[in-house]
Scaffold this motif. Structure first.
Motif, PDB file in Angstrom:
ATOM      1  N   VAL A 211       0.721  -1.244   0.023  1.00  0.00           N
ATOM      2  CA  VAL A 211      -0.157   0.002  -0.189  1.00  0.00           C
ATOM      3  C   VAL A 211       1.019   1.175  -0.051  1.00  0.00           C
ATOM      4  O   VAL A 211       0.599   2.043  -0.547  1.00  0.00           O
ATOM      5  N   VAL A 212       1.805   1.176   0.826  1.00  0.00           N
ATOM      6  CA  VAL A 212       2.917   2.325   0.948  1.00  0.00           C
ATOM      7  C   VAL A 212       3.359   2.654  -0.412  1.00  0.00           C
ATOM      8  O   VAL A 212       3.561   4.026  -0.924  1.00  0.00           O
ATOM      9  N   LEU A 213       3.816   1.491  -1.025  1.00  0.00           N
ATOM     10  CA  LEU A 213       4.307   1.884  -2.320  1.00  0.00           C
ATOM     11  C   LEU A 213       3.708   2.361  -3.551  1.00  0.00           C
ATOM     12  O   LEU A 213       3.897   3.270  -4.067  1.00  0.00           O
ATOM     13  N   ILE A 214       2.315   1.803  -3.424  1.00  0.00           N
ATOM     14  CA  ILE A 214       1.405   2.196  -4.339  1.00  0.00           C
ATOM     15  C   ILE A 214       0.987   3.733  -4.176  1.00  0.00           C
ATOM     16  O   ILE A 214       1.095   4.785  -5.104  1.00  0.00           O
ATOM     17  N   LEU A 215       0.897   4.062  -2.784  1.00  0.00           N
ATOM     18  CA  LEU A 215       0.477   5.539  -2.475  1.00  0.00           C
ATOM     19  C   LEU A 215       1.917   6.297  -2.986  1.00  0.00           C
ATOM     20  O   LEU A 215       1.653   7.192  -3.554  1.00  0.00           O
ATOM     21  N   GLY A 216       2.985   5.841  -2.659  1.00  0.00           N
ATOM     22  CA  GLY A 216       4.324   6.921  -2.998  1.00  0.00           C
ATOM     23  C   GLY A 216       4.080   6.735  -4.593  1.00  0.00           C
ATOM     24  O   GLY A 216       4.287   7.806  -5.114  1.00  0.00           O
ATOM     25  N   ILE A 217       3.565   5.800  -5.313  1.00  0.00           N
ATOM     26  CA  ILE A 217       3.829   6.084  -6.960  1.00  0.00           C
ATOM     27  C   ILE A 217       2.738   6.997  -7.235  1.00  0.00           C
ATOM     28  O   ILE A 217       3.122   7.807  -8.112  1.00  0.00           O
ATOM     29  N   LEU A 218       1.685   6.736  -6.515  1.00  0.00           N
ATOM     30  CA  LEU A 218       0.347   7.788  -6.950  1.00  0.00           C
ATOM     31  C   LEU A 218       0.981   9.168  -6.506  1.00  0.00           C
ATOM     32  O   LEU A 218       0.705  10.106  -7.532  1.00  0.00           O
ATOM     33  N   LEU A 219       1.504   9.399  -5.473  1.00  0.00           N
ATOM     34  CA  LEU A 219       1.976  10.866  -5.219  1.00  0.00           C
ATOM     35  C   LEU A 219       3.043  11.474  -6.303  1.00  0.00           C
ATOM     36  O   LEU A 219       2.872  12.551  -6.788  1.00  0.00           O
ATOM     37  N   GLY A 249       6.337  11.176  -1.803  1.00  0.00           N
ATOM     38  CA  GLY A 249       6.294  10.219  -3.069  1.00  0.00           C
ATOM     39  C   GLY A 249       7.348   9.325  -3.314  1.00  0.00           C
ATOM     40  O   GLY A 249       7.557   8.121  -3.012  1.00  0.00           O
ATOM     41  N   THR A 250       8.983   9.919  -3.275  1.00  0.00           N
ATOM     42  CA  THR A 250       9.875   9.348  -3.271  1.00  0.00           C
ATOM     43  C   THR A 250      10.257   8.524  -1.737  1.00  0.00           C
ATOM     44  O   THR A 250      10.696   7.405  -1.972  1.00  0.00           O
ATOM     45  N   LEU A 251       9.953   9.213  -0.805  1.00  0.00           N
ATOM     46  CA  LEU A 251      10.168   8.810   0.485  1.00  0.00           C
ATOM     47  C   LEU A 251       9.555   7.398   0.473  1.00  0.00           C
ATOM     48  O   LEU A 251       9.926   6.207   1.036  1.00  0.00           O
ATOM     49  N   LEU A 252       8.209   7.571   0.163  1.00  0.00           N
ATOM     50  CA  LEU A 252       7.159   6.210   0.560  1.00  0.00           C
ATOM     51  C   LEU A 252       7.750   5.205  -0.739  1.00  0.00           C
ATOM     52  O   LEU A 252       7.514   3.986  -0.079  1.00  0.00           O
ATOM     53  N   VAL A 253       8.095   5.557  -1.779  1.00  0.00           N
ATOM     54  CA  VAL A 253       8.221   4.367  -2.708  1.00  0.00           C
ATOM     55  C   VAL A 253       9.611   3.629  -2.221  1.00  0.00           C
ATOM     56  O   VAL A 253       9.634   2.547  -2.080  1.00  0.00           O
ATOM     57  N   PHE A 254      10.549   4.385  -1.481  1.00  0.00           N
ATOM     58  CA  PHE A 254      11.672   3.628  -0.976  1.00  0.00           C
ATOM     59  C   PHE A 254      11.228   2.610   0.176  1.00  0.00           C
ATOM     60  O   PHE A 254      11.777   1.897   0.466  1.00  0.00           O
ATOM     61  N   ARG A 255      10.347   3.396   1.087  1.00  0.00           N
ATOM     62  CA  ARG A 255       9.699   2.728   2.208  1.00  0.00           C
ATOM     63  C   ARG A 255       9.272   1.269   1.455  1.00  0.00           C
ATOM     64  O   ARG A 255       9.095  -0.006   2.322  1.00  0.00           O
ATOM     65  N   GLY A 256       8.337   1.520   0.381  1.00  0.00           N
ATOM     66  CA  GLY A 256       7.429   0.417   0.308  1.00  0.00           C
ATOM     67  C   GLY A 256       8.365  -0.719  -0.623  1.00  0.00           C
ATOM     68  O   GLY A 256       7.727  -1.802  -0.964  1.00  0.00           O
ATOM     69  N   LEU A 257       9.411  -0.236  -1.045  1.00  0.00           N
ATOM     70  CA  LEU A 257      10.280  -1.148  -1.931  1.00  0.00           C
ATOM     71  C   LEU A 257      10.573  -2.404  -1.242  1.00  0.00           C
ATOM     72  O   LEU A 257      10.841  -3.477  -2.266  1.00  0.00           O
ATOM     73  N   ARG A 258      10.480  -2.750  -0.126  1.00  0.00           N
ATOM     74  CA  ARG A 258      10.809  -4.167   0.522  1.00  0.00           C
ATOM     75  C   ARG A 258       9.959  -4.958   0.033  1.00  0.00           C
ATOM     76  O   ARG A 258      10.419  -6.195  -0.261  1.00  0.00           O
ATOM     77  N   PHE A 259       8.698  -4.595  -0.159  1.00  0.00           N
ATOM     78  CA  PHE A 259       7.559  -5.570  -0.781  1.00  0.00           C
ATOM     79  C   PHE A 259       8.166  -5.940  -2.145  1.00  0.00           C
ATOM     80  O   PHE A 259       8.210  -7.455  -2.340  1.00  0.00           O
ATOM     81  N   VAL A 260       8.716  -5.273  -2.947  1.00  0.00           N
ATOM     82  CA  VAL A 260       9.095  -5.864  -4.280  1.00  0.00           C
ATOM     83  C   VAL A 260      10.545  -6.511  -4.233  1.00  0.00           C
ATOM     84  O   VAL A 260      10.324  -8.021  -4.827  1.00  0.00           O
ATOM     85  N   ILE A 261      11.469  -6.158  -3.143  1.00  0.00           N
ATOM     86  CA  ILE A 261      12.621  -6.928  -3.075  1.00  0.00           C
ATOM     87  C   ILE A 261      12.394  -8.504  -2.218  1.00  0.00           C
ATOM     88  O   ILE A 261      12.899  -9.612  -2.824  1.00  0.00           O
ATOM     89  N   ASP A 262      11.355  -8.280  -1.477  1.00  0.00           N
ATOM     90  CA  ASP A 262      10.934  -9.591  -0.810  1.00  0.00           C
ATOM     91  C   ASP A 262      10.425 -10.672  -1.986  1.00  0.00           C
ATOM     92  O   ASP A 262      10.713 -11.932  -2.013  1.00  0.00           O
ATOM     93  N   LEU A 263       9.565 -10.055  -2.749  1.00  0.00           N
ATOM     94  CA  LEU A 263       9.004 -10.868  -3.877  1.00  0.00           C
ATOM     95  C   LEU A 263      10.146 -11.541  -4.789  1.00  0.00           C
ATOM     96  O   LEU A 263      10.029 -12.868  -5.067  1.00  0.00           O
ATOM     97  N   ILE A 264      11.235 -10.612  -5.066  1.00  0.00           N
ATOM     98  CA  ILE A 264      12.388 -11.176  -5.910  1.00  0.00           C
ATOM     99  C   ILE A 264      12.774 -12.246  -5.157  1.00  0.00           C
ATOM    100  O   ILE A 264      13.134 -13.478  -5.679  1.00  0.00           O
TER     101      ILE A 264
END
Ligand SMILES: Nc1ncnc2c1ncn2[C@@H]1O[C@H](COP(=O)(O)OP(=O)(O)O)[C@@H](O)[C@H]1O
Ligand SMILES: [Mg+2]
Lengths: 687, 256
Positions: A211-219, A249-264
């Motif tokens: 959610v944080v990642l998506i919010l960041g991207i939207l911002l 937005g940039t701060l949130l994107v990096f906050r939420g990035l864990r989601f992507v890395i964990d998927l990888i």
């Protein structure tokens, strides 16, 4: 013995730490480039034109010097911090062997001084070389080669550079050694990661992070959209909104990035040490997301500055633009002087492609008591309100006021045609609208209003306003030009002006008489002749000097800031990575014990570095794409805007320079990392 | 039967001249498949050095180490890394788990380092985690595990590639007696039921009593050897170990 140790240590640390030495040398270059700015050939030339500008430049240099001190302090602090941390084990051993803390600090101070001296010995000559090259290049680009080159070397600048550099370095040293002195020997001897994971990664966390990642991207999308569509430039509030959403937005994107890395980590299952590599990257994203975001923003600022600076500079071409080269100064009709005739008598009329009068006047026919309401345009204002309900563009309408300037139609048309434009066609009972170029930004709205032919009155007489907004310059000096005026057919103009009009004689030079490179010289030659004749005039040269000054100063400063920001961001990233690797050396040692060889570890480390730098760069690159688009819309004048495609090579060059710098940094960090991993390959002795 | 490991007049000296330490000073022995060999000795007697030589982490000064007929001094590069990772499983006193990997990821590290087929790996992974009773903690990070759990995860990691020899350096050193006993039971079970060959360094007599043979070393030399008799009780063996240790202590104090 002690000095030998100092000597050996400093020689070794220069070899081992290219990053550190590189940062020191770059700091010195940064200081010197700023401080010797006034010695550049362009600046020397501007001094002859605009002493005022030079005063401004000096005040600017002070500000820039202060700013540089601050930034460079951050840079040196970070670089030295890593340097000390890298050697903390060694310090611990010295203390264990009975070296007094004071002596240890003294040793560090001596090492510090020796590295500073070496950095100065290398950095100063390099800075001088760089400033010379910059000076020669700008002279060439601007076309003032006739000035002759003078060395930019300045003892004053060199001394201030050394003072600034040493001051900053000593301050960083004091803070760091204070921290070092307070540390326990035990913490010096062991490495521990800053943060250890205490929890797993439950589904709830993953959902929150997504959610944080998506919010960041939207911002970010919101920020991009407002920037590119232009709404961001409507006012400080709008701009503030865009900046805040962009940063957030940039701060949130990096906050939420864990989601992507964990998927990888979970989904991709190949490659040696794949899981370890991505867990390491994940650690950074979890514990250092703020740093990554800030570095990403710094890179964004840097690349935007670079693009803006290079574009401003590249959009400068004084030769090709058709313009009024001379304006012979205003006089009231009938005072006897006639510059037009004088020039013909001097035999210089042939130099000009066009030489013609332009008359402007207030509607003087009005009695004094009516000055404020000679021009009534309520319908115009009403239409403006309707078409632009947010009042974004028409705050400048009031400049016309109730007592506007009038421009004589036939004079204006002759000038417009000479400058390659279309004449304005006005019938009896019609008025045109004039706006200077810089006030014509919201021109569309005015044009839409004019299409509806609003009714206005000028000194009691009814007119409709029509045509398109006119904005050819009416005198050579863009700073004394009118911001707005009404264009009035000749007969009415004569009537309202009441014989009190001001007359300007504008001249456009014949381009076939000189070449690009002796353009400035040509002005200088003609000016001398006009001076001898006692003519009063403004030449484009002053205007150009002023423009050139702003242009050169703006592009210098933006490019300079860009490089500084870039260096700081990359140094922070590099140092953070290497420090992190040092602190987690335990993990690498375990891998060695499990039979990992150096190439395997190095490969994992390289991959981590690619991601560590790549993530902030990628986000910054996306943002830069939109930011430069928005910036180009905002800075480039409407004329250059049409040539935005011509900016493409410029942008391409910027991109290439950028990639080169990033690759260089990553390469340096990779090499440092490789050497560090090398030290982990031999088993440590457990006591 | 061919020995799996043959060590011949192994020496390892540290330093030069006066300050030279003879950490290993001529040791010769063999380990046979299915053996559970213990090595005991006082601190500083050269046990870790010996193990590190066998693991090819450090180079001996002289002598030879032959593993499965291969002279490991001649291995280099990829072969050497493979030897360390695949032919050898290592259990450490301080577990050496990587703190930002989950239990499962730690266990599978050797697979990711040295390859091995996915299917083979997962089959063995299932069996091992079952046997070592660590199925519930596979998704935890080391900081969430107890010492005993950590060492069982480390054991699974040491065994995941089915190595010919498992080296253990004081595996119970950081465990309380209950966890130590549980671990030793599991290790000796692996030895008995699956025929795993184990070489264990320890100075814990309780742990040593699980072995089938024990070598005592002192000052870099083999000082004594004990062999568990067929059908001998662990308690009896333990008593015999204590006797030798008493001698060892006395011996060294006589020398001093
Ligand atoms: N890297 C080394 N350099 C110098 N001496 C060492 C090194 N490693 C171990 N030693 C010495 O070798 C001897 C044996 O050490 P070690 O094998 O660690 O003993 P243990 O594991 O039995 O306690 C000790 O005297 C120790 O001080
Ligand atoms: Mg030991």
């Amino acid at each position: 013995m002690f000095f030998k140790l100092v000597y050996r240590n400093s020689v070794r640390s220069h070899k081992e730490n290219a990053l550190f030495m590189g940062s020191l040398i770059i700091s010195i270059i940064a200081f010197y480039v700023v401080l010797s700015l006034s010695n550049q050939d362009v600046m020397r030339y501007l001094k002859t034109l605009e002493s005022d500008a030079i005063r401004k430049l000096f005040s600017m240099i002070t500000v820039l010097y202060g700013f540089t001190l601050f930034i460079i302090f951050a840079l040196i602090y970070f670089a030295s911090k890593y340097q000390i941390e890298r050697r903390s084990h060694e310090f611990g051993v010295y203390i264990m062997m009975g070296m007094k803390r004071m002596k240890l600090l003294l040793m560090l101070l001596l090492e510090d001084i020796s590295s500073s001296v070496i950095a100065l010995l290398v950095g100063l000559p390099v800075s001088v070389l760089i400033t010379e090259v910059i000076s020669l290049l700008t002279v060439k680009a601007v076309g003032i080669g006739f000035m002759g080159h003078q060395s930019t070397w300045s003892l004053h600048a060199a001394l201030l550079t050394a003072a600034g550099f040493l001051g900053v370095k000593i301050l960083a040293f004091l803070i760091l050694s204070f921290n070092l002195a307070r540390k326990e020997v035990g913490t010096l001897l062991t490495d521990a990661p800053d943060n250890v994971r205490k929890k797993g990664y439950p589904l709830l966390h993953a959902v929150v992070q997504a959610v944080v990642l998506i919010l960041g991207i939207l911002l970010l999308i919101y920020a991009y959209d407002t920037g590119v569509s232009g709404t961001a430039w409507a006012g400080t509030r709008e701009l503030g909104k865009t900046v805040v959403t962009g940063v957030l937005g940039t701060l949130l994107v990096f906050r939420g990035l864990r989601f992507v890395i964990d998927l990888i980590v979970r989904l991709v299952k190949s490659g040696k040490l794949h899981v370890f590599t991505f867990r390491q990257i994940e650690d950074t994203v979890i514990f250092k997301s703020g740093t990554l975001a800030i570095c990403s923003l710094l890179i964004l600022v840097a690349s935007s500055c670079l693009a803006a600076g290079v574009a401003t500079f590249a959009s400068y071409d004084m030769y090709d633009k058709i313009r009024i080269d001379y304006t012979f100064t205003s006089f009231f009709k009938g005072d006897g002087s006639d510059p037009h005739k004088q020039i013909e008598e001097m035999g210089l009329a042939g130099e000009f492609l066009y030489l013609g009068e332009l008359r402007i006047a207030h509607p003087y026919v009005v009695g004094d008591e009516n000055y404020d309401s000679a021009f009534e345009a309520d319908e115009y204002k009403r239409l403006l309100d309707e078409l632009d309900p947010k009042f974004q563009y028409h705050n400048n309408w009031d400049d016309l006021g109730g007592f506007p300037f009038m421009i004589c139609l036939s004079d204006y048309n002759k000038l417009a045609v000479a400058m390659g434009g279309e004449p304005l066609d006005l019938q009896e009972g019609e008025l045109g609208l004039y706006r200077s170029e810089s006030f014509a930004k919201g021109g569309n709205i005015d044009n839409q209003v004019l299409e509806r032919r609003p009714r206005v009155t000028l000194v009691g007489k009814e007119y409709v306003m029509t045509g398109t907004v006119q904005n050819y310059p009416i005198v050579t000096d863009m700073f004394t030009t009118l911001s707005g005026a009404v264009i009035v057919p000749d007969a009415d103009f004569d009537y309202f002006a009441d014989g009190r009009e001001e007359v300007y004689v504008n001249g456009i030079l014949d381009r076939t008489k000189y070449t690009r490179s002796d353009m400035v010289e040509n002005y200088t030659k003609l000016n001398k002749l006009f001076d001898l004749e006692g003519l009063e005039y403004e030449s484009y040269l002053q205007n150009m000097g002023r423009q050139l000054f702003y242009l050169v100063a703006a592009s210098y400063i933006t490019i300079y800031l860009a490089l500084i920001f870039l260096v700081v961001a990359n140094t922070i990233l590099g140092v953070q990575f290497l420090m992190g690797q040092k602190r987690t050396s335990r993990r690498y040692r375990t891998l060695v014990k499990l039979g990992a060889d150096h190439p395997t570890l190095y490969k994992s480390s390289k991959k981590q570095i690619n991601w560590y730098f790549g993530l902030p760069i990628a986000v910054a690159a996306a943002s830069t794409f939109f930011a430069t688009k928005a910036l180009f819309n905002a800075i480039l004048s409407s004329r250059t805007k049409t040539n935005i495609d011509e900016m493409l090579p410029v942008v391409l060059i910027v991109v290439v320079v950028f990639i080169l710098i990033e690759c260089l940094y990553m390469h340096i960090v990779k090499r440092s990392s490789s050497r560090f991993l090398e030290t982990l390959m031999t088993p440590e002795r457990e006591e | 039967m061919e020995p799996i490991l043959k060590i011949d007049s192994l020496k390892k000296y540290y330093g030069k001249g006066d300050s030279q330490t003879k950490a290993i000073d001529g040791i010769t022995f063999e380990v046979f498949p299915g053996e559970f060999l213990g090595i005991m000795g006082a601190s500083g007697s050269g046990k870790s050095t010996l193990l590190n030589c066998i693991a090819a982490v450090i180079k001996p000064t002289s002598g030879s180490i032959e593993m499965d007929g291969k002279e490991i001094g001649k291995l280099s590069g990829k072969k050497l890394a493979e030897y360390r990772g695949k032919d050898m499983g290592y259990l450490f006193q301080n577990f050496e788990l990587i703190d930002n990997l989950t239990g499962k990821e730690n266990i599978l590290l050797p697979v990711s380092l040295h390859g091995g087929t996915e299917k083979e790996g997962s089959e063995r992974f299932g069996k091992l985690t079952e046997y070592l009773e660590i199925k519930d903690i596979l998704n935890k990070f080391p900081s969430q595990m107890s010492g005993g759990e950590k060492q069982r995860i480390a054991a699974a990691r040491a065994l995941i590639l089915n190595p010919g020899l498992i080296l253990c350096d004081e595996p119970t050193g950081a465990l309380d007696s209950k966890n130590a006993k549980a671990l030793m039971t599991k290790l000796s079970g692996l030895n008995n039921e699956q025929g795993a060959t184990i070489l264990m360094v320890t100075h814990d007599s309780n742990a040593a009593s699980f072995c089938s043979r024990i070598m005592f070393i002192q000052d870099g030399k083999i000082f004594h050897e004990l062999r568990k008799e067929d059908g001998e009780d662990r308690k009896d063996f333990y008593d015999r170990i204590l006797k030798v240790l008493a001698q060892l202590g006395g011996g060294s104090s006589n020398v001093l």
